[in-house]
Design a protein around this motif. Structure first.
Motif, PDB file in Angstrom:
ATOM      1  N   LEU A  94       5.411  -6.985   0.125  1.00  0.00           N
ATOM      2  CA  LEU A  94       5.187  -7.190  -1.302  1.00  0.00           C
ATOM      3  C   LEU A  94       4.410  -8.479  -1.493  1.00  0.00           C
ATOM      4  O   LEU A  94       4.857  -9.546  -1.077  1.00  0.00           O
ATOM      5  N   ALA A  95       3.238  -8.380  -2.086  1.00  0.00           N
ATOM      6  CA  ALA A  95       2.384  -9.549  -2.260  1.00  0.00           C
ATOM      7  C   ALA A  95       1.656  -9.447  -3.586  1.00  0.00           C
ATOM      8  O   ALA A  95       1.649  -8.398  -4.241  1.00  0.00           O
ATOM      9  N   ASN A  96       1.031 -10.544  -3.968  1.00  0.00           N
ATOM     10  CA  ASN A  96       0.253 -10.598  -5.196  1.00  0.00           C
ATOM     11  C   ASN A  96      -1.212 -10.795  -4.822  1.00  0.00           C
ATOM     12  O   ASN A  96      -1.531 -11.726  -4.077  1.00  0.00           O
ATOM     13  N   PRO A  97      -2.117  -9.898  -5.190  1.00  0.00           N
ATOM     14  CA  PRO A  97      -1.992  -8.939  -6.287  1.00  0.00           C
ATOM     15  C   PRO A  97      -1.584  -7.527  -5.879  1.00  0.00           C
ATOM     16  O   PRO A  97      -1.492  -6.666  -6.748  1.00  0.00           O
ATOM     17  N   SER A  98      -1.345  -7.259  -4.595  1.00  0.00           N
ATOM     18  CA  SER A  98      -1.050  -5.879  -4.216  1.00  0.00           C
ATOM     19  C   SER A  98      -0.042  -5.809  -3.080  1.00  0.00           C
ATOM     20  O   SER A  98       0.041  -6.708  -2.238  1.00  0.00           O
ATOM     21  N   ASP A  99       0.731  -4.721  -3.071  1.00  0.00           N
ATOM     22  CA  ASP A  99       1.655  -4.414  -1.988  1.00  0.00           C
ATOM     23  C   ASP A  99       0.923  -3.647  -0.893  1.00  0.00           C
ATOM     24  O   ASP A  99      -0.057  -2.949  -1.157  1.00  0.00           O
ATOM     25  N   THR A 100       1.419  -3.748   0.326  1.00  0.00           N
ATOM     26  CA  THR A 100       0.907  -2.974   1.452  1.00  0.00           C
ATOM     27  C   THR A 100       2.026  -2.081   1.964  1.00  0.00           C
ATOM     28  O   THR A 100       3.153  -2.538   2.163  1.00  0.00           O
ATOM     29  N   LEU A 101       1.720  -0.791   2.189  1.00  0.00           N
ATOM     30  CA  LEU A 101       2.747   0.185   2.533  1.00  0.00           C
ATOM     31  C   LEU A 101       2.249   1.139   3.599  1.00  0.00           C
ATOM     32  O   LEU A 101       1.052   1.419   3.689  1.00  0.00           O
TER      33      LEU A 101
END
Length: 219
Positions: free
Chosen positions: A108-115
């Motif tokens: 979970l990070a800003n500006p986007s999540d990685t999955l």
């Protein structure tokens, strides 16, 4: 700093945290009991149709959720599983479970999540994840991803184990681990999932931070 500055700053920071809070709703659609595990997040027994909410802190990285099967825990929550077990119901930080297991991984990070879904550590239960909002964002990288195939039923003999299918990338001596190696068996069945390291271009997905997700066993 004025007397009001500190309280105002605290409220502002709390609003940022709330804005980027994420909930993973884990759903068991399998016709058998699955003991879900999460790091961070401990563990939960899920009978068919039951759900479990995992609420990691904003900024959580290198995290995972996975299914465990054939577990037998005592009254203190200790005991083995056929697949994915860590020796107890609530897996502590760093106890990522025995192979084989199907993995949902996230940062979970800003500006986007990685999955992603990973089969590098093998397979035990079909798994999918989907964003509950923001679908189609980030040039289409925010979308539902599934490995819904029963790989156990097609597992080569040298990788078969009770309740699962091992991957040569994490089971030395059973085959080659590469984009053109034996581990491609998994990639052919689940093209959106990792079957070997460094397959990022075809196996990593992103959604705007603050998105909530559903992770489904046996989609």
């Amino acid at each position: 700093m004025s007397p009001l500055s500190a309280p105002i700053l605290a409220v502002f920071l709390s609003l940022i945290t709330l804005t980027h809070a994420t909930t993973f709703t884990v759903v068991n659609n399998c016709p058998f009991t699955v003991w879900a595990a999460a790091d961070p997040g401990s563990g939960q027994k899920l009978d068919q149709g039951q759900t479990w909410s995992v609420n990691p802190a904003p900024g959580t990285s290198m995290a995972r959720i996975w299914p465990r099967t054939g577990c037998n825990f005592d009254g203190s929550g200790n005991g083995p599983c056929e697949t994915g077990g860590c020796g107890k119901l609530d897996c502590d930080d760093g106890h990522w479970g025995d192979n084989p297991k199907t993995l949902f991984e996230y940062t979970l990070a800003n500006p986007s999540d990685t999955l992603d879904i990973s089969l590098i550590e093998g397979f035990n239960v079909p798994l999918s994840f989907s964003p509950n909002s923001n679908a189609g964002a980030l040039d289409g990288k925010c979308r539902a991803v599934s490995c819904g195939v029963d790989i156990n039923a097609q597992c080569p003999q040298q990788w078969k184990t009770t309740g699962g299918c091992t991957n040569p990338c994490t089971t030395p001596g059973t085959g080659t681990c590469a984009d053109d190696g034996d581990s491609k068996f998994f990639k052919n069945l689940c093209p959106d999932a990792y079957s070997f390291p460094k397959a990022d271009q075809t196996s990593t997905f992103s959604c705007p931070s603050g998105t909530d997700y559903t992770v489904t066993f046996c989609p």
